[in-house]
Scaffold this motif. Structure first.
Motif: not given
Length: 137
Positions: A75-84
Motif C-alpha cells: 500500500d502507498p504511504e498515507r498522506k497526513e490528515m487534513r487539520t484545517k
C-alpha cells in the motif's frame, strides 16, 4: 456407522478445502514484482504502464493476505490528515481579523506611548531648530 464415516469424510474434505481455499502465497509470489511497482501503475521510458494484475484481483489478493494475518506492504504511504477545516473564506478571514485586532489591542498602550514620545521629540526638535534660526538672524 455410515453417518460417522460420512461425517469424517466431510471433515477431512472441509479441512483440505479450508487449507487450500485461498492459495494467496502462490499468488503473492507470482505477482510480487508487479505489486512492488506501485498501486496503479508506473512510468517506464516516459510512458505510463498499468499493472499486469487488475485492481480487482489486486484487492482480492490483498484481502486474502490480510485475512490470513500476514502483512501487506504494497500500500502507498498515507498522506497526513487534513487539520484545517473546510468552510467559507469570509468566515475564516473574519476570525483571523478578530485575532489580529485582539493582539493589537493588547499592544495598544505601548504603541500610544511610543507615538507620544516620537511626537514630543519632533516638537522639541522643531523648537530647537526655531531657536537656532532665531539666534542666527
Amino acid at each position: 456407522m455410515a453417518s460417522a464415516m460420512a461425517a469424517k469424510a466431510a471433515k477431512s474434505i472441509a479441512k483440505a478445502v479450508g487449507e487450500y481455499q485461498y492459495p494467496w502465497r502462490e499468488k503473492l509470489a507470482k505477482h510480487k514484482d508487479e505489486l512492488a511497482k506501485g498501486v496503479w501503475g508506473y512510468w517506464e521510458l516516459g510512458a505510463w504502464k498499468p499493472l499486469a494484475i487488475s485492481a480487482r484481483r489486486r484487492a482480492r489478493l490483498r484481502k486474502e493476505v490480510l485475512l490470513a494475518g500476514a502483512d501487506w506492504e504494497y500500500d502507498p504511504e498515507r498522506k497526513e490528515m487534513r487539520t484545517k477545516r473546510k468552510g467559507h473564506k469570509v468566515d475564516r478571514l473574519a476570525a483571523e481579523k478578530r485575532e489580529r485586532t485582539a493582539e493589537l489591542m493588547e499592544a495598544m498602550p505601548q504603541m500610544l506611548a511610543d507615538y507620544r514620545k516620537r511626537r514630543w521629540e519632533r516638537k522639541m526638535k522643531a523648537e530647537d531648530d526655531a531657536a537656532k534660526k532665531a539666534l542666527q538672524e
